[in-house]
Motif scaffolding. Structure first.
Motif, mmCIF file in Angstrom:
data_model
loop_
_atom_site.group_PDB
_atom_site.id
_atom_site.type_symbol
_atom_site.label_atom_id
_atom_site.label_comp_id
_atom_site.label_asym_id
_atom_site.label_seq_id
_atom_site.Cartn_x
_atom_site.Cartn_y
_atom_site.Cartn_z
ATOM 1 N N GLN A 234 -10.487 -30.440 -58.709
ATOM 2 C CA GLN A 234 -10.932 -29.400 -57.783
ATOM 3 C C GLN A 234 -9.757 -28.771 -57.039
ATOM 4 O OE1 GLN A 234 -14.832 -30.186 -55.631
ATOM 5 N NE2 GLN A 234 -14.359 -32.248 -56.367
ATOM 6 N N TRP A 235 -8.741 -29.587 -56.735
ATOM 7 C CA TRP A 235 -7.574 -29.059 -56.013
ATOM 8 C C TRP A 235 -6.719 -28.169 -56.915
ATOM 9 C CZ3 TRP A 235 -5.452 -29.778 -50.993
ATOM 10 C CH2 TRP A 235 -4.140 -29.301 -50.848
ATOM 11 N N THR A 236 -6.390 -28.675 -58.095
ATOM 12 C CA THR A 236 -5.415 -27.992 -58.953
ATOM 13 C C THR A 236 -6.018 -26.872 -59.795
ATOM 14 O OG1 THR A 236 -5.724 -29.677 -60.668
ATOM 15 C CG2 THR A 236 -3.940 -30.018 -59.092
ATOM 16 N N MET A 237 -7.197 -27.113 -60.363
ATOM 17 C CA MET A 237 -7.779 -26.139 -61.288
ATOM 18 C C MET A 237 -8.715 -25.150 -60.605
ATOM 19 S SD MET A 237 -6.221 -27.098 -63.976
ATOM 20 C CE MET A 237 -7.048 -26.044 -65.171
ATOM 21 N N ARG A 238 -9.533 -25.633 -59.713
ATOM 22 C CA ARG A 238 -10.499 -24.751 -59.042
ATOM 23 C C ARG A 238 -9.986 -24.228 -57.705
ATOM 24 N NH1 ARG A 238 -16.509 -26.993 -59.294
ATOM 25 N NH2 ARG A 238 -16.799 -24.799 -58.738
ATOM 26 N N LYS A 239 -8.818 -24.721 -57.305
ATOM 27 C CA LYS A 239 -8.163 -24.256 -56.066
ATOM 28 C C LYS A 239 -9.045 -24.445 -54.831
ATOM 29 C CE LYS A 239 -4.798 -22.821 -58.654
ATOM 30 N NZ LYS A 239 -3.520 -23.574 -58.729
ATOM 31 N N ARG A 240 -9.835 -25.503 -54.834
ATOM 32 C CA ARG A 240 -10.683 -25.769 -53.681
ATOM 33 C C ARG A 240 -9.870 -26.392 -52.565
ATOM 34 N NH1 ARG A 240 -16.210 -28.755 -54.241
ATOM 35 N NH2 ARG A 240 -16.035 -28.301 -52.002
ATOM 36 N N ARG A 241 -10.194 -26.020 -51.357
ATOM 37 C CA ARG A 241 -9.529 -26.557 -50.178
ATOM 38 C C ARG A 241 -10.583 -26.718 -49.077
ATOM 39 N NH1 ARG A 241 -6.373 -26.347 -53.747
ATOM 40 N NH2 ARG A 241 -4.196 -25.635 -53.733
ATOM 41 N N GLY A 242 -10.171 -27.357 -48.001
ATOM 42 C CA GLY A 242 -10.998 -27.334 -46.814
ATOM 43 C C GLY A 242 -11.871 -28.549 -46.586
ATOM 44 N N TYR A 243 -12.856 -28.336 -45.738
ATOM 45 C CA TYR A 243 -13.705 -29.403 -45.201
ATOM 46 C C TYR A 243 -14.475 -30.142 -46.302
ATOM 47 C CZ TYR A 243 -17.256 -31.497 -42.135
ATOM 48 O OH TYR A 243 -18.092 -32.366 -41.478
ATOM 49 N N GLY A 244 -15.045 -29.383 -47.230
ATOM 50 C CA GLY A 244 -15.844 -29.998 -48.281
ATOM 51 C C GLY A 244 -15.037 -30.933 -49.156
ATOM 52 N N LEU A 245 -13.804 -30.553 -49.477
ATOM 53 C CA LEU A 245 -12.955 -31.388 -50.309
ATOM 54 C C LEU A 245 -12.526 -32.649 -49.558
ATOM 55 C CD1 LEU A 245 -11.775 -31.379 -53.144
ATOM 56 C CD2 LEU A 245 -9.682 -30.375 -52.210
ATOM 57 N N ALA A 246 -12.327 -32.517 -48.248
ATOM 58 C CA ALA A 246 -11.994 -33.693 -47.443
ATOM 59 C C ALA A 246 -13.146 -34.697 -47.448
ATOM 60 C CB ALA A 246 -11.671 -33.269 -46.009
ATOM 61 N N LEU A 247 -14.372 -34.199 -47.332
ATOM 62 C CA LEU A 247 -15.541 -35.084 -47.395
ATOM 63 C C LEU A 247 -15.646 -35.751 -48.773
ATOM 64 C CD1 LEU A 247 -18.332 -33.043 -45.555
ATOM 65 C CD2 LEU A 247 -17.004 -34.974 -44.693
ATOM 66 N N PHE A 248 -15.320 -35.014 -49.809
ATOM 67 C CA PHE A 248 -15.355 -35.581 -51.161
ATOM 68 C C PHE A 248 -14.349 -36.721 -51.283
ATOM 69 C CE2 PHE A 248 -14.215 -35.952 -55.585
ATOM 70 C CZ PHE A 248 -15.422 -35.796 -56.259
ATOM 71 N N ASN A 249 -13.176 -36.537 -50.705
ATOM 72 C CA ASN A 249 -12.146 -37.573 -50.760
ATOM 73 C C ASN A 249 -12.562 -38.823 -49.979
ATOM 74 O OD1 ASN A 249 -9.563 -38.471 -51.636
ATOM 75 N ND2 ASN A 249 -8.747 -38.078 -49.600
ATOM 76 N N ILE A 250 -13.223 -38.620 -48.847
ATOM 77 C CA ILE A 250 -13.738 -39.748 -48.068
ATOM 78 C C ILE A 250 -14.780 -40.513 -48.887
ATOM 79 C CG2 ILE A 250 -15.088 -40.376 -46.028
ATOM 80 C CD1 ILE A 250 -13.711 -38.024 -44.570
ATOM 81 N N ALA A 251 -15.649 -39.774 -49.574
ATOM 82 C CA ALA A 251 -16.671 -40.411 -50.415
ATOM 83 C C ALA A 251 -16.026 -41.189 -51.563
ATOM 84 C CB ALA A 251 -17.621 -39.351 -50.963
ATOM 85 N N ALA A 252 -14.938 -40.645 -52.123
ATOM 86 C CA ALA A 252 -14.232 -41.335 -53.211
ATOM 87 C C ALA A 252 -13.665 -42.667 -52.729
ATOM 88 C CB ALA A 252 -13.111 -40.441 -53.746
ATOM 89 N N PHE A 253 -13.201 -42.686 -51.486
ATOM 90 C CA PHE A 253 -12.668 -43.943 -50.944
ATOM 91 C C PHE A 253 -13.780 -44.966 -50.747
ATOM 92 C CE2 PHE A 253 -11.205 -46.681 -47.416
ATOM 93 C CZ PHE A 253 -10.037 -47.164 -47.997
ATOM 94 N N LEU A 254 -14.962 -44.517 -50.388
ATOM 95 C CA LEU A 254 -16.093 -45.443 -50.266
ATOM 96 C C LEU A 254 -16.421 -46.063 -51.623
ATOM 97 C CD1 LEU A 254 -18.442 -43.447 -47.839
ATOM 98 C CD2 LEU A 254 -16.827 -45.284 -47.296
ATOM 99 N N VAL A 255 -16.306 -45.273 -52.684
ATOM 100 C CA VAL A 255 -16.494 -45.810 -54.034
ATOM 101 C C VAL A 255 -15.430 -46.872 -54.321
ATOM 102 C CG1 VAL A 255 -16.506 -45.248 -56.509
ATOM 103 C CG2 VAL A 255 -17.533 -43.668 -54.863
ATOM 104 N N LEU A 256 -14.204 -46.607 -53.883
ATOM 105 C CA LEU A 256 -13.117 -47.584 -54.067
ATOM 106 C C LEU A 256 -13.423 -48.885 -53.339
ATOM 107 C CD1 LEU A 256 -9.327 -46.928 -53.988
ATOM 108 C CD2 LEU A 256 -10.261 -48.719 -52.533
ATOM 109 N N LEU A 257 -13.935 -48.794 -52.118
ATOM 110 C CA LEU A 257 -14.258 -50.004 -51.360
ATOM 111 C C LEU A 257 -15.352 -50.813 -52.043
ATOM 112 C CD1 LEU A 257 -14.181 -48.762 -47.638
ATOM 113 C CD2 LEU A 257 -12.451 -50.084 -48.869
ATOM 114 N N ILE A 258 -16.342 -50.116 -52.589
ATOM 115 C CA ILE A 258 -17.396 -50.816 -53.329
ATOM 116 C C ILE A 258 -16.791 -51.527 -54.531
ATOM 117 C CG2 ILE A 258 -19.471 -50.483 -54.742
ATOM 118 C CD1 ILE A 258 -20.194 -48.159 -52.864
ATOM 119 N N ASN A 259 -15.889 -50.837 -55.202
ATOM 120 C CA ASN A 259 -15.211 -51.438 -56.358
ATOM 121 C C ASN A 259 -14.425 -52.674 -55.954
ATOM 122 O OD1 ASN A 259 -12.115 -51.251 -57.575
ATOM 123 N ND2 ASN A 259 -13.694 -51.258 -59.164
#
Length: 272
Positions: A234-259
């Motif tokens: 999303q960052w490199t190809m779709r050039k997404r930035r901002g609040y929504g991407l930050a929330l996505f990254n936080i959610a990814a870390f929650l997946v890491l903690l579950i793992n």
């Protein structure tokens, strides 16, 4: 006996360090901030001593039990914190990272302390497995830094949205810098995890002539890799930035903690 006293000292100094950074967070006290930095340096040295002593005592790298994995994870976070504190002026990031590190270290107290069997120890000494675990732990450390930056982005965004001006806004850091650092840390951590998983697959095939694709830990590890891969896409190809991407990254870390915390307990292959 000495190694147990050393562990207690690590907990004590680390708790004082985190408390100091929290006081600085509330009061903007630079003297306390400097003391906290030196306490963190002491924690890093004590952790290094602990790793060396345990390596000598058991004649192996201390990566083979849940307790040891958590301890090294916390040590990596402390190391990254010291480096960041020298490169950037981001005290809140240091506070968040070390809160995570202290929680990990504290939880390790309750982790199973049983020793591994000689057969497993013999397998684990195999170089591929050592590198596999080391790379995975390094990826956890960098993803934690990325999460901390995204969490600070979330907090800063909320403060600005509600027009709550003050010293906190300046000390948290500007949104573009937090966003950029979050991306950079993820970009560093992703190849660590990718290489770690590849080496783990290669090791499993060499040792057992099979790959446990349906193992809970393996599946959840690929989910973590996919989550951060989507973030980078999303960052490199779709050039997404901002609040929504930050929330996505936080959610990814929650997946890491579950793992990290849950899948090992249900895994038939990753029996630490």
């Amino acid at each position: 006996m000495f190694i147990h006293v050393l562990y207690i000292l690590i907990i004590v100094f680390y708790s004082l360090c985190v408390l100091g950074y929290f006081i600085d967070f509330i009061q903007n006290n630079q003297k306390v901030n400097r003391i906290s930095f030196w306490l963190l340096s002491i924690v890093w040295m004590l952790q290094g001593m602990y790793v060396v002593i345990r390596t000598v005592e058991y004649n192996r790298l201390p990566l083979m039990t849940i307790f040891e994995g958590m301890f090294v994870y916390a040590w990596i976070l402390v190391t990254f914190s010291l480096v960041i504190s020298r490169l950037y002026r981001m005290d809140f990031l240091i506070l968040l990272v070390n809160i995570v590190g202290f929680v990990i270290l504290t939880i390790s107290v309750f982790a199973p302390a049983r020793e591994v069997s000689p057969q497993l120890a013999e397998l684990f000494i195999f170089e591929l497995l050592i590198i596999h675990v080391s790379l995975i732990l390094l990826s956890y450390g960098t993803f934690t830094l990325s999460f901390a930056c995204s969490l600070l982005y979330f907090i800063q965004h909320q403060l600005l949205k509600r027009k709550k001006w003050g010293q906190w806004i300046k000390r948290i850091g500007n949104l573009s810098k937090l966003e950029r650092l979050s991306y950079v840390f993820t970009l560093i951590g992703f190849p660590f995890m990718l290489l770690g998983i590849i080496l783990g697959v290669v090791w499993a095939w060499i040792k057992f002539s099979m790959i446990p694709w349906y193992d809970v830990k393996v599946v959840s590890s690929f989910l973590v890799l996919l989550s951060y891969g989507l973030y980078l896409f999303q960052w490199t190809m779709r050039k997404r930035r901002g609040y929504g991407l930050a929330l996505f990254n936080i959610a990814a870390f929650l997946v890491l903690l579950i793992n990290y915390f849950l899948s090992s307990n249900f895994s038939g292959f990753h029996l630490w």
